[in-house]
Write a protein that holds these residues in place. Structure first.
Motif, PDB file in Angstrom:
ATOM      1  N   TRP A 336       0.840  -1.203   0.000  1.00 61.06           N
ATOM      2  CA  TRP A 336       0.000   0.000   0.000  1.00 61.06           C
ATOM      3  C   TRP A 336       0.872   1.250   0.000  1.00 61.06           C
ATOM      4  CZ3 TRP A 336      -5.573   0.277   1.146  1.00 61.06           C
ATOM      5  CH2 TRP A 336      -6.049   1.585   1.262  1.00 61.06           C
ATOM      6  N   TRP A 436     -11.197  10.753   4.906  1.00 60.77           N
ATOM      7  CA  TRP A 436     -10.310   9.752   4.288  1.00 60.77           C
ATOM      8  C   TRP A 436     -11.100   8.511   3.894  1.00 60.77           C
ATOM      9  CZ3 TRP A 436      -9.048   4.789   6.144  1.00 60.77           C
ATOM     10  CH2 TRP A 436      -8.024   4.149   5.444  1.00 60.77           C
ATOM     11  N   TYR A 437     -12.058   8.117   4.733  1.00 57.66           N
ATOM     12  CA  TYR A 437     -12.814   6.896   4.449  1.00 57.66           C
ATOM     13  C   TYR A 437     -13.741   7.086   3.247  1.00 57.66           C
ATOM     14  CZ  TYR A 437     -15.916   2.891   4.998  1.00 57.66           C
ATOM     15  OH  TYR A 437     -16.646   1.758   4.760  1.00 57.66           O
ATOM     16  N   TYR A 440     -11.701   8.468  -0.062  1.00 54.85           N
ATOM     17  CA  TYR A 440     -10.576   7.713  -0.615  1.00 54.85           C
ATOM     18  C   TYR A 440     -10.711   6.201  -0.394  1.00 54.85           C
ATOM     19  CZ  TYR A 440      -5.774   6.302  -1.587  1.00 54.85           C
ATOM     20  OH  TYR A 440      -4.668   5.685  -2.096  1.00 54.85           O
ATOM     21  N   PHE A 441     -10.767   5.788   0.877  1.00 56.79           N
ATOM     22  CA  PHE A 441     -10.685   4.352   1.169  1.00 56.79           C
ATOM     23  C   PHE A 441     -11.858   3.574   0.587  1.00 56.79           C
ATOM     24  CE2 PHE A 441     -11.547   0.652   3.916  1.00 56.79           C
ATOM     25  CZ  PHE A 441     -10.359  -0.035   3.713  1.00 56.79           C
ATOM     26  N   ARG A 445     -11.315   0.010  -1.313  1.00 52.01           N
ATOM     27  CA  ARG A 445     -11.562  -1.075  -0.358  1.00 52.01           C
ATOM     28  C   ARG A 445     -11.640  -2.423  -1.062  1.00 52.01           C
ATOM     29  NH1 ARG A 445     -17.002  -0.236   2.680  1.00 52.01           N
ATOM     30  NH2 ARG A 445     -17.663  -0.393   0.496  1.00 52.01           N
TER      31      ARG A 445
END
Length: 529
Positions: A336, A436-437, A440-441, A445
């Protein structure tokens, strides 16, 4: 060493060609027509690539033994009697049956490369292109359409899959060890001599053989990787003009010829795995009237109790899972971080540094599993021999070998995330963590789950480095346990069923991890990696 180099280049080249011959018709028919449960078909054809090599070796050994259908048809590829023996005698070719099984097994192992690279391109190609080409003078014949349409479109993908097939066949170890016991590749040569290499003033000749073989292999693999990278850039420049649904629907359901091709491919894809599964329940029975085979749970009971090995299947499974989770805990964050760094360099207009780091992450693929295992073995031997007592030493090569796959999965996903999405989340007043979640994440995921599943699958099935570092003892993995059991004399009728029971457990674990990866693979990704 020269003989090993010649044999390695020969088997890898023939394996790459055979992969194209077998895989291209399947990919062609799978991508051009509308199939029911197409995702299931793709998943089945993709399983061979993540299947542990030791399981594949056992499956093909069973397909050519004296109880197999091929033997009943007069094709004895293992002991090479009958027609195969006559061919060897007339042609002066030593062990042609073993060579044929090896290249077919490599083609089986690399089949998914052809499906994954070629099929998505065909599935998304605008059907109007073919119609327009057929109206032109150069496209009225099949050869004309192939030369001016199909090859420019799928040619880079075919060559890319072939070059990767060459690379993986070149570094094959478990298949070579079991299917061609009378021939050495560079990989098996290094494994055979590696036990005495690097020891001061002892068997200097073995150290020279290992060093020369590793250097030659590294140079050849580096060239193959460079070619693969160049072909991937050409392949990625092709893009779909229509959706997969639109393209395949316009061509309709597959005709009978396409069905026969794909279904024959399915039989080919599942045969080695089915052979390993059924062999775990078949036990040899000898009596006054001769030898017969019956169905029994004896192999599973023996594997469960560990009567025929240094540890039971439960202990080996525990070791394998511990190594896999430890590998995941290190390889996923490391991959990552590397992928994020490459993406950050690209965003900040440093393409040369990004490209250099991207290529550097591929270098472990030019260093095979046996080379990695030998490097760690010699390094520990010379610097800190006490590390041989460290239970988690096999995790080190597993991390080195799996990080490139994490980067390859995560980097395209990170490139698809637009910076403005994070900015929009900030405008909404979300906290930094929620920004961020949601910005982006949530978009990466799925690929993160895919990378995690593949990392664990590759760690569970890794054989070359583990075979060198943990050949026997209380920390054997499932792969090493299968190899250890099958290396025993077969006087005890439960030896082979016990080994196949361990191989079946390893195979089922791989299935679970692979289908988790397929479940979270992003929609619209087609068959691509």
């Amino acid at each position: 060493a020269i003989d090993a180099l010649q044999f390695t280049v020969l088997e890898a080249s023939v394996s790459a060609v055979l992969t194209v011959v077998i895989g291209l018709p399947i990919a062609w028919n799978l991508g051009r027509y509308k199939w029911r449960r197409a995702s299931v078909l793709r998943a089945i054809f993709s399983v061979p690539f993540v299947m542990p090599a030791i399981v594949v070796a056992m499956g093909f050994l069973l397909l050519i033994d004296q109880q197999s259908l091929l033997f009943a048809l007069g094709l004895d590829l293992r002991t090479e009697t009958g027609a195969v023996g006559s061919l060897a005698e007339r042609a002066g070719w030593a062990h042609p049956g073993h060579f044929l099984v090896l290249v077919v097994a490599h083609a089986w192992f690399n089949l998914s490369l052809m499906i994954r690279f070629v099929e998505p391109t065909l599935a998304r190609l605008d059907p109007a292109w073919e119609e327009q080409m057929s109206l032109l003078g150069q496209g009225r014949s099949k050869w004309g359409r192939f030369r001016h349409l199909w090859w420019p479109v799928i040619g880079p993908a075919v060559l890319c899959a072939a070059s990767l097939s060459f690379l993986f066949s070149f570094t094959s170890f478990a298949l070579v060890k079991w299917l061609t016991p009378f021939n050495h590749t560079l990989e098996s040569l290094m494994a055979s001599y590696g036990g005495s290499a690097g020891i001061h003033d002892y068997r200097v000749d073995t150290s020279e053989i290992v060093l020369s073989a590793s250097l030659v292999q590294f140079i050849i693999l580096l060239a193959a990787l460079y070619l693969t990278s160049a072909l991937q850039r050409r392949h990625s420049s092709r893009f779909a003009l229509v959706s997969e649904h639109t393209s395949t629907t316009s061509r309709g359901p597959p005709p009978m010829k396409a069905r026969m091709t794909v279904y024959a491919g399915l039989v080919f894809a599942i045969s080695p795995m089915l052979a390993a599964l059924t062999a775990s329940f078949r036990v040899r029975q000898s009596n006054s009237s001769g030898t017969s085979y019956g169905w029994s749970m004896g192999g599973w009971n023996s594997a469960w109790s560990g009567d025929l090995s240094t540890l039971s299947i439960v202990d080996a499974l525990t070791n394998s899972l511990l190594f896999a989770f430890a590998t995941l805990a290190i390889a996923l964050p490391m991959g990552w971080l590397l992928a994020s760094t490459i993406r950050s360099l690209e965003i900040n207009k440093h393409p040369h540094f990004a490209r250099a780091l991207d290529l550097a992450t591929l270098l472990p693929l030019a260093i095979s599993a046996v080379m990695v295992g030998l490097g760690i073995l010699l390094g520990v031997l010379k610097t800190m021999p006490s590390l041989f007592q460290w239970d988690y030493l096999p995790v080190v090569p597993h991390v080195i070998l799996t990080v490139p796959f994490v980067v390859r999965v995560m980097l395209p996903a990170m490139r698809s995330v637009e910076p403005k999405w994070k900015e929009q989340a900030q405008i909404l007043g979300l906290s930094p963590l929620r920004t961020w979640y949601h910005g982006y994440f949530s978009f990466v995921r799925g690929p993160a789950v895919v990378a995690s599943s593949l990392t664990m699958a590759f760690s569970l099935g890794e054989f070359g480095a583990s075979w060198l570092l943990v050949r026997a003892g209380s920390w054997d993995t499932l792969s090493v346990l299968v190899d250890t059991l099958m290396s025993r004399p077969k006087f005890d009728p439960l030896v082979q069923p016990t080994a196949m029971a361990a191989a079946t457990v390893l195979m089922l674990l791989t299935f679970v991890l692979f289908f988790i990866a397929e479940r979270f693979r992003p929609e619209g990704d087609g068959g691509g990696f």
